[in-house]
Motif scaffolding. Sequence first.
Motif, PDB file in Angstrom:
ATOM      1  N   ARG A  49       0.809  -1.220   0.000  1.00 52.49           N
ATOM      2  CA  ARG A  49       0.000   0.000   0.000  1.00 52.49           C
ATOM      3  C   ARG A  49       0.842   1.269   0.000  1.00 52.49           C
ATOM      4  O   ARG A  49       2.044   1.232  -0.141  1.00 52.49           O
ATOM      5  N   PHE A 102      -3.788  -3.929  -9.795  1.00 54.74           N
ATOM      6  CA  PHE A 102      -3.344  -2.970  -8.774  1.00 54.74           C
ATOM      7  C   PHE A 102      -2.193  -3.500  -7.931  1.00 54.74           C
ATOM      8  O   PHE A 102      -1.644  -2.775  -7.111  1.00 54.74           O
ATOM      9  N   PRO A 132     -11.228 -12.403  -0.582  1.00 56.52           N
ATOM     10  CA  PRO A 132     -11.328 -11.042  -1.113  1.00 56.52           C
ATOM     11  C   PRO A 132     -12.056 -10.998  -2.451  1.00 56.52           C
ATOM     12  O   PRO A 132     -11.875 -11.880  -3.293  1.00 56.52           O
ATOM     13  N   GLN A 183     -12.631  -7.489  -3.677  1.00 55.59           N
ATOM     14  CA  GLN A 183     -12.054  -6.186  -4.069  1.00 55.59           C
ATOM     15  C   GLN A 183     -13.080  -5.170  -4.544  1.00 55.59           C
ATOM     16  O   GLN A 183     -12.998  -3.996  -4.200  1.00 55.59           O
ATOM     17  N   ASP A 198     -11.553  -8.424   1.283  1.00 47.60           N
ATOM     18  CA  ASP A 198     -10.788  -7.192   1.104  1.00 47.60           C
ATOM     19  C   ASP A 198     -11.517  -6.364   0.048  1.00 47.60           C
ATOM     20  O   ASP A 198     -12.035  -6.927  -0.930  1.00 47.60           O
ATOM     21  N   PHE A 199     -11.526  -5.050   0.249  1.00 45.10           N
ATOM     22  CA  PHE A 199     -12.155  -4.146  -0.716  1.00 45.10           C
ATOM     23  C   PHE A 199     -11.237  -2.993  -1.041  1.00 45.10           C
ATOM     24  O   PHE A 199     -10.566  -2.466  -0.173  1.00 45.10           O
ATOM     25  N   ILE A 200     -11.227  -2.628  -2.309  1.00 42.57           N
ATOM     26  CA  ILE A 200     -10.495  -1.427  -2.727  1.00 42.57           C
ATOM     27  C   ILE A 200     -11.520  -0.435  -3.254  1.00 42.57           C
ATOM     28  O   ILE A 200     -12.320  -0.782  -4.137  1.00 42.57           O
ATOM     29  N   LYS A 237      -8.212   2.429   0.376  1.00 46.69           N
ATOM     30  CA  LYS A 237      -8.311   3.342  -0.761  1.00 46.69           C
ATOM     31  C   LYS A 237      -7.308   2.862  -1.792  1.00 46.69           C
ATOM     32  O   LYS A 237      -6.187   2.491  -1.435  1.00 46.69           O
TER      33      LYS A 237
END
Length: 453
Positions: A51, A168, A270, A272, A310-312, A342
């Motif tokens: 990150r 990403f 996840p 995302q 997990d989330f973006i 983020k």
Amino acid sequence: MTKKLYISTYGCQMNVYDSARMADILSPLGYSLTPTPDHADMAILNTCHIREKASEKTFSELGRLRNKRRVKMEAGGGEMTIAVAGCVAQAEGAEIMKRAPYVNMVFGPQSYHKLPEMLAEAARGSGQILETDFPVEPKFDHLPDEAIDTNLSAFLTVQEGCDKFCAFCVVPYTRGAEFSRSTTEIINEAKRMIAGGTREITLLGQNVNAYHGLGTDDQSHSLAELISQLSELDGLERLRYTTSHPLEMTEELCQAHRDIDILMPYLHLPVQAGSDKILEAMNRRHTGDEYRRIIEKLRTYRPDLALSGDFIVGFPGETEQDFEDTMQLIRDVNYAQAYSFKYSPRPGTPAAAQEAQMIPEEVKSERLARLQALLNEQQLAYNRSFEGKTVPVLLEREGKREGQLIGRSPYMQSVYVQSPTHRIGRVADVIIDEGNANSLRGTLKSSSSENAA
Ligand code: 5AD
Ligand code: SF4
């Protein structure tokens, strides 16, 4: 004479595991761990690149270490070897050598078994050492037998690296291609862990459900098969695995959640994002509905399965509608727990090149706040739904309050309970009195006093 080793660990469980292995490798050379860098003979920064601002943090931490070294040397305390390990080292090794020439060695996650060799070279004064190639022989072959985690609840790396190339993510570049350890090695390590007191093992891998290690039969074995073999080991109470990719949730692995009783009803899977357009841009190679169907199937096999993800938010090109699709997916799945971030561009990844489509920081922050509010609400409701229920808790350690122990439920919740310390290491039935945002509080069920597990 013992030498002091300071290791500062950032990032994921894989790094925590690697730091412990580095300490094990250095212990025969006389190094023992020290909690602060002040008098360290060797200081290792085990870095994470996943990150934001990872490399900046590394450089500022390195500056601090350089000062500590100066103070130590001026006080006649001798040299301090400064090393950078982990994923920032792997990704930006040459840059580190250039910008921080006082660093003695830089090595990636695949090279730490060579630490003794690198230390010897450093001692011979051969200047800076950079080890960031992916070696042909896997590092696991070089680890000493005693280099294992024997905590009550311990991690066992079964797989490393990733070939998925989410747009990403730096992992495929920093940890390299997928590599699975053999089932024999893993089972032997698990046996030694159990003999050392471990009761719960979490199988670790960046893409753990892509596991395909060789067995004694020279055939490749799946994670489900590995779990099934491990579940036969005497003395092992609980098994978990993390982190998984939806594409690798095979029928066999879903069924393992129904058939293998020591496989805990908790899954970190996840997704995302919830919008098909964004999922495609992320190169996740599945749609929102495909993910929903996997969850539905898992829940038919194991209705009480606790889900984590997990989330973006704010991936390049994410519209308000795309974000709403993520919110809807969260509402549909109903998570017990989750991590959210983020989007932040990582140099060298495809998404980082989509400059024109970057989402403004304020929009990302605002979306993240909404998403986290929803996830927190779900987590609290989930924990509250346990009030009045009895859950088996693996009691792991003493809490801060007098007479308090902390353990985990099968669903990964931390559970606080008043209990005599001799119960540590056992699974006890606990009646849940209160479900809070981040933990459960309960009372030992009296009949569980004989419940030696
Ligand atoms: N920006 C934001 N989050 C990221 N993650 C990985 N790379 C990035 C990035 N560039 C998150 C993903 C992943 C978790 C370990 O970190 O959600 O699953
Ligand atoms: Fe990164 Fe995607 Fe691989 Fe996970 S699956 S490690 S997010 S590339």
